[in-house]
Design a protein around this motif. Structure first.
Motif, PDB file in Angstrom:
ATOM      1  N   LYS A  46     -36.099  -9.959   2.155  1.00  0.00           N
ATOM      2  CA  LYS A  46     -36.726 -10.030   0.829  1.00  0.00           C
ATOM      3  C   LYS A  46     -38.023  -9.221   0.803  1.00  0.00           C
ATOM      4  N   THR A  47     -38.817  -9.327   1.872  1.00  0.00           N
ATOM      5  CA  THR A  47     -40.081  -8.596   1.943  1.00  0.00           C
ATOM      6  C   THR A  47     -39.841  -7.092   1.960  1.00  0.00           C
ATOM      7  N   TYR A  48     -38.831  -6.675   2.705  1.00  0.00           N
ATOM      8  CA  TYR A  48     -38.503  -5.251   2.699  1.00  0.00           C
ATOM      9  C   TYR A  48     -38.145  -4.792   1.292  1.00  0.00           C
ATOM     10  N   ARG A  49     -37.296  -5.533   0.614  1.00  0.00           N
ATOM     11  CA  ARG A  49     -36.819  -5.094  -0.696  1.00  0.00           C
ATOM     12  C   ARG A  49     -37.918  -5.123  -1.749  1.00  0.00           C
ATOM     13  N   LYS A  50     -38.777  -6.126  -1.713  1.00  0.00           N
ATOM     14  CA  LYS A  50     -39.803  -6.256  -2.754  1.00  0.00           C
ATOM     15  C   LYS A  50     -41.022  -5.361  -2.507  1.00  0.00           C
ATOM     16  N   THR A  51     -41.342  -5.091  -1.258  1.00  0.00           N
ATOM     17  CA  THR A  51     -42.587  -4.388  -0.943  1.00  0.00           C
ATOM     18  C   THR A  51     -42.368  -3.107  -0.147  1.00  0.00           C
ATOM     19  N   ALA A  52     -41.680  -3.213   0.983  1.00  0.00           N
ATOM     20  CA  ALA A  52     -41.612  -2.085   1.903  1.00  0.00           C
ATOM     21  C   ALA A  52     -40.701  -0.968   1.411  1.00  0.00           C
ATOM     22  N   SER A  53     -39.652  -1.304   0.672  1.00  0.00           N
ATOM     23  CA  SER A  53     -38.717  -0.280   0.198  1.00  0.00           C
ATOM     24  C   SER A  53     -39.425   0.762  -0.651  1.00  0.00           C
ATOM     25  N   LEU A  54     -40.359   0.334  -1.472  1.00  0.00           N
ATOM     26  CA  LEU A  54     -41.067   1.269  -2.348  1.00  0.00           C
ATOM     27  C   LEU A  54     -41.823   2.305  -1.527  1.00  0.00           C
ATOM     28  N   ILE A  55     -42.560   1.850  -0.531  1.00  0.00           N
ATOM     29  CA  ILE A  55     -43.333   2.780   0.290  1.00  0.00           C
ATOM     30  C   ILE A  55     -42.401   3.651   1.130  1.00  0.00           C
ATOM     31  N   ALA A  56     -41.396   3.036   1.753  1.00  0.00           N
ATOM     32  CA  ALA A  56     -40.490   3.769   2.637  1.00  0.00           C
ATOM     33  C   ALA A  56     -39.744   4.868   1.894  1.00  0.00           C
ATOM     34  N   ASN A  57     -39.201   4.545   0.731  1.00  0.00           N
ATOM     35  CA  ASN A  57     -38.412   5.523  -0.007  1.00  0.00           C
ATOM     36  C   ASN A  57     -39.271   6.576  -0.694  1.00  0.00           C
TER      37      ASN A  57
END
Length: 445
Positions: free
Chosen positions: A292-303
């Motif tokens: 959930k943390t990856y999808r809500k927060t980290a995905s934006l920065i990573a992508n």
């Protein structure tokens, strides 16, 4: 000679003059603050401080941005397994490079000795890209509508009071990759800046929608947007921000970039659904939280970081390094955020503390505390809904080692981010990427 800056303003001076000015900013001839990072690649401990730089009247700078005091569709656990392989491939590809960058516009000179230190403030070395950043966002929003109230609501959080972490990290990675590829054209940087604008606009749109869902009253030290306007208007304003950001990216005319950035929106929605309906078992709980943390927060920065590599036509190994760096920084940032929810004051955070518990959310400090205090498990399952649950959970987290374990996990992600950044060619921007990890782990708000 005059040249056009990436923000669209004219910048005067020859390339040599610009380089001289830039080097003066890097190596001490400015006022402000910077963070020291050792060449060993590890994040400084909790006692790390922002180091004062010698103040000279000739080179005084004003910081408008104060900073911090993969394969598509995969979840956190799938991505974690690929974190090391990409950097090994990149090392191999670097061995074949013949261009030694003798004609680069910026070179770094490090003092000799077993420990090398460089003082870099990411916000200062990106001053040209960031100083008109929020002005440009507001211009985009205003130009897209004839409804003054819609523009007012949509622009509410673009007042320059945020951390600007996402655009700062996006532009750092963009310029580090450009240096790595020996391609630093203004046209390329301008396109990458559009990705940085997109990242901040999507983030702010998600804040607007979160305020409606969570019924927040306070954010960034001022009344939240839903406390000032009705929920229908606020929701539509969030949608409007997303639409303007999407139009901007469509104008880049790159299908690959559009696909990468679209994954951010997909992950945001899925992450929000995971948060709304989480009733997993004890064994599934932490994996659920990290995904959930990856999808809500980290995905934006990573992508967003991956998109800057795609625009620069970097190979898959470089794009994967950018993605994994962003994923680790994003996860660390959220872990620290969850920790600060238990230790910072409302004045420091700019929003109410213990907010997650009050919303029924079990974050990393609580999940770690469950190991020592099993009585937390039924509270987590009922989402802290009974009288006294929030207060008791808050107390048990502080009695346990939950906060220390959360910080340790965040530090692991920061150290991995530093390791990934070191796979790129050494430059001020690559060093800045390492400084970001230190800023994230030691931030107070």
């Amino acid at each position: 000679m005059a040249c056009m800056s990436t923000s669209g303003r004219v910048v005067c001076g020859s390339r040599r003059q610009q380089t001289h000015k830039f080097l003066c900013q890097l190596f001490g001839r400015q006022s402000g603050y910077a963070t020291a990072v050792s060449s060993s690649g590890s994040v400084s401990g909790a006692g790390s401080q922002l180091l004062p730089i010698a103040n000279t009247q000739q080179y005084q700078l004003v910081r408008r941005f104060h900073g911090l005091s993969f394969n598509l569709g995969k979840d956190y656990l799938d991505l974690l397994q690929n974190a090391h392989s990409c950097s090994q491939n990149l090392k191999y590809s670097q061995c074949s490079k013949t261009n030694l960058r003798q004609h680069s516009s910026v070179h770094t000179q490090q003092p000799a000795g077993p420990v090398r230190e460089i003082q870099i403030d990411p916000y200062i070395i990106l001053d040209d890209e960031l100083k008109y950043f929020y002005d440009d966002v507001r211009d985009l929003l205003q130009s897209g509508t004839s409804q003054p109230e819609l523009d007012t609501i949509a622009s509410y959080y673009f007042d320059g009071q945020g951390k600007a972490l996402r655009p700062m990290v996006t532009m750092l990675m963009a310029k580090a990759i450009n240096y790595h590829l020996n391609n630093e054209s203004h046209q390329l940087v301008h396109k990458q800046r559009q990705v940085a604008l997109f990242s901040e606009m999507v983030h702010s749109a998600s804040l607007v929608h979160d305020d409606v869902i969570d019924q927040s009253d306070f954010r960034r030290g001022k009344p939240s947007v839903n406390a000032l306007w009705n929920h229908k208007k606020v929701t539509m304003a969030g949608d409007y921000i997303l639409s303007i950001a999407s139009i901007m990216i469509a104008r880049l005319r790159s299908d690959d970039v559009t696909i990468v950035l679209s994954q951010i929106l997909t992950d945001l929605v899925q992450g929000e659904f995971m948060q709304l309906g989480s009733r997993e078992t004890e064994n599934e709980r932490f994996a659920h939280y990290l995904t959930k943390t990856y999808r809500k927060t980290a995905s934006l920065i990573a992508n967003a970081l991956k998109a800057t590599a795609v625009i620069a036509q970097a190979d898959d190994n470089v794009a994967e390094v950018a993605f994994q760096y962003g994923r680790n920084i994003g996860l660390a940032f959220q872990l620290v955020d969850d920790m600060l929810d238990f230790v910072s004051s409302t004045e420091q955070m700019g929003k109410p503390t213990a907010a997650d518990l009050k919303l029924g959310l079990a974050t990393a400090p609580v999940l770690f505390a469950c190991e020592k205090y099993p009585e937390l498990n039924p509270m987590v399952m009922r989402r802290f809904s009974e009288p006294g649950d929030v207060e008791r959970a808050f107390e048990l987290v502080h009695k346990s080692h939950g906060l220390e374990q959360t910080r340790f996990l965040a530090k692991k992600h920061c150290n991995e981010a530093i390791r990934l950044a070191q796979e790129l060619t050494e430059s001020p921007y690559q060093k800045g990427l390492q400084v970001v990890a230190d800023l994230v782990i030691n931030r107070l708000k």
